[in-house]
Design a protein around this motif. Sequence first.
Motif, PDB file in Angstrom:
ATOM      1  N   VAL A 147       0.840  -1.209   0.000  1.00 52.79           N
ATOM      2  CA  VAL A 147       0.000   0.000   0.000  1.00 52.79           C
ATOM      3  C   VAL A 147       0.871   1.254   0.000  1.00 52.79           C
ATOM      4  CG1 VAL A 147      -1.660   1.347   1.346  1.00 52.79           C
ATOM      5  CG2 VAL A 147      -1.944  -1.127   1.137  1.00 52.79           C
ATOM      6  N   LEU A 148       1.919   1.246   0.825  1.00 57.16           N
ATOM      7  CA  LEU A 148       2.812   2.404   0.877  1.00 57.16           C
ATOM      8  C   LEU A 148       3.528   2.600  -0.452  1.00 57.16           C
ATOM      9  CD1 LEU A 148       4.444   1.996   4.418  1.00 57.16           C
ATOM     10  CD2 LEU A 148       2.638   3.585   3.720  1.00 57.16           C
ATOM     11  N   LEU A 149       3.972   1.507  -1.062  1.00 57.97           N
ATOM     12  CA  LEU A 149       4.641   1.605  -2.356  1.00 57.97           C
ATOM     13  C   LEU A 149       3.693   2.172  -3.410  1.00 57.97           C
ATOM     14  CD1 LEU A 149       7.137   1.068  -4.061  1.00 57.97           C
ATOM     15  CD2 LEU A 149       6.280  -1.259  -4.472  1.00 57.97           C
ATOM     16  N   PHE A 150       2.442   1.722  -3.366  1.00 55.11           N
ATOM     17  CA  PHE A 150       1.444   2.224  -4.314  1.00 55.11           C
ATOM     18  C   PHE A 150       1.223   3.726  -4.118  1.00 55.11           C
ATOM     19  CE2 PHE A 150      -3.030   3.270  -5.203  1.00 55.11           C
ATOM     20  CZ  PHE A 150      -3.076   2.983  -6.568  1.00 55.11           C
ATOM     21  N   ILE A 151       1.162   4.171  -2.862  1.00 53.81           N
ATOM     22  CA  ILE A 151       0.967   5.594  -2.569  1.00 53.81           C
ATOM     23  C   ILE A 151       2.146   6.403  -3.084  1.00 53.81           C
ATOM     24  CG2 ILE A 151       0.801   7.309  -0.720  1.00 53.81           C
ATOM     25  CD1 ILE A 151      -0.731   5.228   0.917  1.00 53.81           C
ATOM     26  N   VAL A 152       3.364   5.895  -2.873  1.00 52.94           N
ATOM     27  CA  VAL A 152       4.559   6.594  -3.353  1.00 52.94           C
ATOM     28  C   VAL A 152       4.516   6.752  -4.863  1.00 52.94           C
ATOM     29  CG1 VAL A 152       7.061   6.413  -3.648  1.00 52.94           C
ATOM     30  CG2 VAL A 152       6.030   5.919  -1.429  1.00 52.94           C
ATOM     31  N   ILE A 153       4.151   5.670  -5.568  1.00 51.91           N
ATOM     32  CA  ILE A 153       4.098   5.712  -7.035  1.00 51.91           C
ATOM     33  C   ILE A 153       3.061   6.715  -7.514  1.00 51.91           C
ATOM     34  CG2 ILE A 153       3.527   4.377  -9.101  1.00 51.91           C
ATOM     35  CD1 ILE A 153       4.713   1.925  -7.682  1.00 51.91           C
ATOM     36  N   VAL A 154       1.887   6.701  -6.887  1.00 48.91           N
ATOM     37  CA  VAL A 154       0.822   7.629  -7.285  1.00 48.91           C
ATOM     38  C   VAL A 154       1.244   9.075  -7.028  1.00 48.91           C
ATOM     39  CG1 VAL A 154      -1.519   8.413  -6.765  1.00 48.91           C
ATOM     40  CG2 VAL A 154      -1.048   5.973  -6.988  1.00 48.91           C
ATOM     41  N   VAL A 155       1.795   9.322  -5.852  1.00 47.67           N
ATOM     42  CA  VAL A 155       2.230  10.680  -5.498  1.00 47.67           C
ATOM     43  C   VAL A 155       3.293  11.168  -6.473  1.00 47.67           C
ATOM     44  CG1 VAL A 155       3.454  12.053  -3.775  1.00 47.67           C
ATOM     45  CG2 VAL A 155       1.607  10.538  -3.066  1.00 47.67           C
ATOM     46  N   MET A 156       4.257  10.319  -6.804  1.00 47.70           N
ATOM     47  CA  MET A 156       5.311  10.701  -7.734  1.00 47.70           C
ATOM     48  C   MET A 156       4.759  10.946  -9.138  1.00 47.70           C
ATOM     49  SD  MET A 156       8.652   8.397  -6.721  1.00 47.70           S
ATOM     50  CE  MET A 156       9.626   9.243  -7.976  1.00 47.70           C
ATOM     51  N   ALA A 157       3.797  10.122  -9.552  1.00 49.02           N
ATOM     52  CA  ALA A 157       3.207  10.282 -10.887  1.00 49.02           C
ATOM     53  C   ALA A 157       2.451  11.602 -11.001  1.00 49.02           C
ATOM     54  CB  ALA A 157       2.283   9.105 -11.190  1.00 49.02           C
ATOM     55  N   VAL A 158       1.666  11.917  -9.971  1.00 53.53           N
ATOM     56  CA  VAL A 158       0.911  13.171  -9.986  1.00 53.53           C
ATOM     57  C   VAL A 158       1.863  14.362  -9.974  1.00 53.53           C
ATOM     58  CG1 VAL A 158      -0.687  14.623  -8.672  1.00 53.53           C
ATOM     59  CG2 VAL A 158      -1.129  12.175  -8.901  1.00 53.53           C
ATOM     60  N   THR A 159       2.879  14.294  -9.117  1.00 51.00           N
ATOM     61  CA  THR A 159       3.861  15.376  -9.051  1.00 51.00           C
ATOM     62  C   THR A 159       4.596  15.526 -10.374  1.00 51.00           C
ATOM     63  OG1 THR A 159       4.195  14.881  -6.707  1.00 51.00           O
ATOM     64  CG2 THR A 159       5.826  16.303  -7.766  1.00 51.00           C
ATOM     65  N   ALA A 160       4.982  14.413 -10.974  1.00 51.38           N
ATOM     66  CA  ALA A 160       5.694  14.452 -12.248  1.00 51.38           C
ATOM     67  C   ALA A 160       4.840  15.084 -13.339  1.00 51.38           C
ATOM     68  CB  ALA A 160       6.115  13.048 -12.660  1.00 51.38           C
ATOM     69  N   TYR A 161       3.543  14.794 -13.329  1.00 50.77           N
ATOM     70  CA  TYR A 161       2.639  15.360 -14.335  1.00 50.77           C
ATOM     71  C   TYR A 161       2.627  16.892 -14.259  1.00 50.77           C
ATOM     72  CZ  TYR A 161      -1.776  16.873 -16.420  1.00 50.77           C
ATOM     73  OH  TYR A 161      -2.729  17.541 -17.154  1.00 50.77           O
ATOM     74  N   PHE A 162       2.437  17.420 -13.058  1.00 48.63           N
ATOM     75  CA  PHE A 162       2.407  18.877 -12.905  1.00 48.63           C
ATOM     76  C   PHE A 162       3.792  19.488 -13.104  1.00 48.63           C
ATOM     77  CE2 PHE A 162      -1.463  17.824 -10.417  1.00 48.63           C
ATOM     78  CZ  PHE A 162      -2.365  18.615 -11.109  1.00 48.63           C
ATOM     79  N   THR A 163       4.834  18.738 -12.740  1.00 43.74           N
ATOM     80  CA  THR A 163       6.192  19.243 -12.938  1.00 43.74           C
ATOM     81  C   THR A 163       6.513  19.396 -14.417  1.00 43.74           C
ATOM     82  OG1 THR A 163       6.915  18.201 -10.880  1.00 43.74           O
ATOM     83  CG2 THR A 163       8.626  18.834 -12.452  1.00 43.74           C
ATOM     84  N   VAL A 164       6.124  18.411 -15.222  1.00 44.11           N
ATOM     85  CA  VAL A 164       6.364  18.490 -16.668  1.00 44.11           C
ATOM     86  C   VAL A 164       5.649  19.688 -17.268  1.00 44.11           C
ATOM     87  CG1 VAL A 164       5.913  17.353 -18.875  1.00 44.11           C
ATOM     88  CG2 VAL A 164       6.836  16.035 -16.968  1.00 44.11           C
ATOM     89  N   ARG A 165       4.412  19.899 -16.853  1.00 41.30           N
ATOM     90  CA  ARG A 165       3.660  21.064 -17.343  1.00 41.30           C
ATOM     91  C   ARG A 165       4.336  22.363 -16.924  1.00 41.30           C
ATOM     92  NH1 ARG A 165      -2.754  20.659 -16.490  1.00 41.30           N
ATOM     93  NH2 ARG A 165      -2.443  22.744 -17.329  1.00 41.30           N
ATOM     94  N   PHE A 166       4.831  22.378 -15.701  1.00 40.20           N
ATOM     95  CA  PHE A 166       5.506  23.577 -15.195  1.00 40.20           C
ATOM     96  C   PHE A 166       6.800  23.848 -15.956  1.00 40.20           C
ATOM     97  CE2 PHE A 166       8.625  25.199 -11.975  1.00 40.20           C
ATOM     98  CZ  PHE A 166       8.149  26.490 -11.944  1.00 40.20           C
TER      99      PHE A 166
END
Length: 443
Positions: free
Chosen positions: A47-66
């Motif tokens: 569960v923790l690994l899944f949360i880390v992956i999701v958090v990183m994916a969401v952050t990466a999405y907004f980071t790329v746009r930025f």
Amino acid sequence: MKNSLVFSCVILLLFLMGVAAGSVVYSAIFLASLINRSLVNEWLPYVLLFIVIVVMAVTAYFTVRFVRQCRFQEMPALGEEQILPITAIIPALNEERTIVGCVESLMAAKYPKQKLEVIIAHEMPPKCTDATPALARQLAEKYANVHVIPNQDGHRGSKAGAINNSLSSAKGTIIAIYDADHIVARDALLRASAQFAANPGLACLGGKVMVRDVNYNWFTAIIGNECTVINNFSRYISELFTGQHMVYGSNLFIRKDVLEKIGGFDESSLTEDCDLGMKLIQGNYSMKMDYSIKSYEEPAITLRDWWHQRVRWTWGSISVLKKHMKADTSGGINNKGARTFLLYSLGTTGILFSIVLMGFVGFMLYMNVLTPLILLIVAAPLAVLFAAESIVDFCEGRGSVIDMAISIFIRPFIIYAYSLVGVYALVMDALSREREWYPSQRI
């Protein structure tokens, strides 16, 4: 002594609150049944690994746009009549090490000199104790469009006062604000003028602020792009979700008539730029960020400088939030203001919960309920942000592989130091301590 004691007690109390919360959760999970224990031990790491992956994916999405917005765009083509008169105001107190470089960078800008005015608004002795006034006069003698306006009379003693004192003398349609330690990109003014020319209703424009001299010493190397990431990305997220953003007090452009209409800068505010942003939001003025408009500032070069600067920013933000959250006779804040307050205050009030979170996570790690993987949930998204900024620096020829490694493995944990900064600022505000301004050392 009293300040330190209260500060320590508050930190301890918040940490113990986290420990207490952890003990309640531990009791609920493990003392209820053996089934719960086996389920947690078996599935929690996944569960923790899944949360880390999701958090990183969401952050990466907004980071790329930025990052895409931060790339240099094609230089706008402007006719002579479209280039607006700009007055750049540089407030200066004991800036003998930096003032010449700042003015020279403005003089080197790709901008018609007949449409550019620079005002050095310096403090006078005894507040000013170095050669800033003499250097300002030398620059005014060297350049016909550079003027010196000593900050005196009722305006003395603050950056806001220095700017307000210069407004009546400014000839430009657009007022640009630059701190004296900034080096301005050659195309910054032209890009700003293009934005105002294309958007007649635009009241305020913010550019991207980047850090230079990051390898000056070990401390600047560790801190690096921390200020750049937190400042620019927070404004990006705010503008993305609310259409408004907090302004930063340098590399800032605002129409002179708008600045006069809202009463200029609040000279009593510890963070006059934050207060200006709130007034613009309250007045429903059009605001915009253009991350291709760049300037480069010096970092805090010692831990003491960094601490006092961040405390001042956080303490000032708390004061501004308190001031503008108070309902006025017209019925209080508008919808945009409320949403922007919410996003912005997460950075101020969220620091309390980070201390509580430390206590909670520490207890759960001690009881072997959580694995160290939980630490990645906080560090991973920040590592993505810091690494992205390091990549941008590297592409511009300013970064390095070592800087990128520091961005990934060290700088994300600065968030814990921010927690201490925030709590200290809240304690000082609660104790109604006199707000002080500590001058930063210059390179």
